[in-house]
Design a protein around this motif. Sequence first.
Motif, PDB file in Angstrom:
ATOM      1  N   CYS A 199      -1.708  -9.817  15.691  1.00 28.94           N
ATOM      2  CA  CYS A 199      -1.488 -10.594  16.924  1.00 28.94           C
ATOM      3  C   CYS A 199      -2.689 -10.485  17.862  1.00 28.94           C
ATOM      4  CB  CYS A 199      -0.223 -10.110  17.630  1.00 28.94           C
ATOM      5  SG  CYS A 199       1.313 -10.522  16.767  1.00 28.94           S
ATOM      6  N   VAL A 200      -3.215  -9.262  18.008  1.00 30.32           N
ATOM      7  CA  VAL A 200      -4.400  -9.065  18.856  1.00 30.32           C
ATOM      8  C   VAL A 200      -5.582  -9.853  18.301  1.00 30.32           C
ATOM      9  CG1 VAL A 200      -6.109  -7.366  19.624  1.00 30.32           C
ATOM     10  CG2 VAL A 200      -3.670  -6.827  19.729  1.00 30.32           C
ATOM     11  N   THR A 201      -5.783  -9.784  16.988  1.00 29.00           N
ATOM     12  CA  THR A 201      -6.893 -10.501  16.357  1.00 29.00           C
ATOM     13  C   THR A 201      -6.757 -12.004  16.548  1.00 29.00           C
ATOM     14  OG1 THR A 201      -7.121  -8.755  14.695  1.00 29.00           O
ATOM     15  CG2 THR A 201      -8.124 -10.886  14.193  1.00 29.00           C
ATOM     16  N   ALA A 202      -5.547 -12.525  16.348  1.00 25.62           N
ATOM     17  CA  ALA A 202      -5.318 -13.958  16.521  1.00 25.62           C
ATOM     18  C   ALA A 202      -5.590 -14.393  17.956  1.00 25.62           C
ATOM     19  CB  ALA A 202      -3.883 -14.310  16.129  1.00 25.62           C
TER      20      ALA A 202
ATOM     21  N   MET B  40       4.354   1.335  10.083  1.00 26.58           N
ATOM     22  CA  MET B  40       3.116   0.739   9.565  1.00 26.58           C
ATOM     23  C   MET B  40       3.129  -0.786   9.729  1.00 26.58           C
ATOM     24  SD  MET B  40       0.271   1.684   8.337  1.00 26.58           S
ATOM     25  CE  MET B  40      -1.152   0.916   7.594  1.00 26.58           C
ATOM     26  N   LEU B  41       4.300  -1.381   9.459  1.00 23.99           N
ATOM     27  CA  LEU B  41       4.429  -2.832   9.593  1.00 23.99           C
ATOM     28  C   LEU B  41       4.229  -3.257  11.046  1.00 23.99           C
ATOM     29  CD1 LEU B  41       5.036  -5.540   8.277  1.00 23.99           C
ATOM     30  CD2 LEU B  41       7.476  -5.107   8.659  1.00 23.99           C
ATOM     31  N   ASN B  42       4.772  -2.463  11.967  1.00 23.78           N
ATOM     32  CA  ASN B  42       4.617  -2.777  13.390  1.00 23.78           C
ATOM     33  C   ASN B  42       3.155  -2.725  13.820  1.00 23.78           C
ATOM     34  OD1 ASN B  42       7.358  -3.135  13.725  1.00 23.78           O
ATOM     35  ND2 ASN B  42       7.732  -1.026  14.402  1.00 23.78           N
ATOM     36  N   ILE B  43       2.435  -1.722  13.325  1.00 23.18           N
ATOM     37  CA  ILE B  43       1.012  -1.582  13.664  1.00 23.18           C
ATOM     38  C   ILE B  43       0.218  -2.762  13.120  1.00 23.18           C
ATOM     39  CG2 ILE B  43      -1.049  -0.173  13.303  1.00 23.18           C
ATOM     40  CD1 ILE B  43       0.828   2.264  13.187  1.00 23.18           C
ATOM     41  N   ALA B  44       0.503  -3.137  11.859  1.00 22.26           N
ATOM     42  CA  ALA B  44      -0.179  -4.286  11.259  1.00 22.26           C
ATOM     43  C   ALA B  44       0.103  -5.557  12.051  1.00 22.26           C
ATOM     44  CB  ALA B  44       0.268  -4.452   9.810  1.00 22.26           C
ATOM     45  N   ALA B  45       1.346  -5.720  12.475  1.00 28.38           N
ATOM     46  CA  ALA B  45       1.721  -6.905  13.252  1.00 28.38           C
ATOM     47  C   ALA B  45       0.981  -6.940  14.587  1.00 28.38           C
ATOM     48  CB  ALA B  45       3.232  -6.913  13.484  1.00 28.38           C
ATOM     49  N   ILE B  46       0.872  -5.778  15.237  1.00 29.22           N
ATOM     50  CA  ILE B  46       0.166  -5.709  16.529  1.00 29.22           C
ATOM     51  C   ILE B  46      -1.298  -6.102  16.363  1.00 29.22           C
ATOM     52  CG2 ILE B  46      -0.668  -4.128  18.315  1.00 29.22           C
ATOM     53  CD1 ILE B  46       1.985  -2.581  17.959  1.00 29.22           C
ATOM     54  N   PHE B  47      -1.953  -5.554  15.349  1.00 26.66           N
ATOM     55  CA  PHE B  47      -3.374  -5.848  15.166  1.00 26.66           C
ATOM     56  C   PHE B  47      -3.610  -7.310  14.770  1.00 26.66           C
ATOM     57  CE2 PHE B  47      -4.056  -1.219  14.945  1.00 26.66           C
ATOM     58  CZ  PHE B  47      -5.144  -1.139  15.812  1.00 26.66           C
TER      59      PHE B  47
END
Length: 411
Positions: free
Chosen positions: A10-13, A1-8
Amino acid sequence: MLNIAAIFLCVTALLAYLNRRYVGLPSAIGVMAIALVISLLNMFADSMGLHVFQVYERSLMESVDFSELLMQGMLSLLLFAGALHVDLQKLRAYRWQITSLAFIGTALSTIIIGVSLWGVLTFTGLELPFTYCLIFGALISPTDPIAVLGILRSAGAPKNVELVMSGESLFNDGVSVVLFSLVLSMLTSTETPGVAEVGLLLIQEAGGGALLGGIIGYVVYLMLKSIDSYQEEVLITLAAVLGGYALATYIEVSGPLAMVVMGLIVGNQGRSNAMSEETERHVDMFWELIDEILNAVLFVLIGLEVILLHFTHMLLGVACIVILLTLFTRLLTVGVPVGLFNRLFRLPKGSWAVLTWGGLRGGISVALALSLPVGEYRDTVVSLTYLVVVFSVLVQGMSVGKLASRIRNGS
């Protein structure tokens, strides 16, 4: 879950940077537009035989429960942050205008869209039961002016127009969720609820939510008043929002309305009587950042969600009709009353056009659609909802600023 949150994140930024550096659209509209273009390019590449990018994006989006993320996570924070900056004294000056648009307007919009959609579909090959048409009416009726309010401010729109739009959206989100829950219970129940049961559910959901928000808001106010340390006071507001929404869900009252009421109390009574200048500055900065970050993530998710949907020529044709239907309904339930009774609404001439065209649909509509029971009818509702939201944000959102400028200039 943490990895998914980090990916999104990063994509958003990255998309926010690209928008600010090269595109220049309002933040929410810009990140959604870029995310949508990326998804469409991936779909085109997949049709040309290059499958790797679409497979990765699809697996990423399937790992996220959009409805659960918004309804049980982001919505409480977004609604509280929005209500926190609304001036209650000014809101009271337009209380009956906002109440009529948010409550009566949303209820009428639900019925008009639901009945009209059912009538339209009888002339097409697309099947959708009457209950699902009403569900669609309930979930597509709330407005989400996250993007448009920034445009109105930059265009110098009158403050009272801004106030009415923000006030309406804060309350019609809660009203729409209550109506959606009511119609959904009719779908899942073997018995049709009577008038008394409907009234009781509305009182429990809406009245209970407002009461809970008032109680928690007052408790938070007393706690903020008894100390002067911005670190703890920011933490108290955050805990109250997350805990209050969880409690509202547990006791089955309207969490959205609870968050709005709590935000109004903390943002007004708390700001004027319980916070020092330093605390007020830090609380405002914290919730503004939360608001901006979550909005950006939300609109990126909407843009990427297209990869999971399936569209047919018939569905696209019906969607065009539905877009016109939602705009016409918005005109009937908001534009016409404001235009005919302009003196009573006390808004500048031409405000009816901004309120009609600026009634954007957003993430809450998509989340409610995705929360429906899995099946063919759900897929149809989700696809129609998505197309209406995309048109609303990209077309209406990027053009409403011109209407606002015309009101400012008196033309």
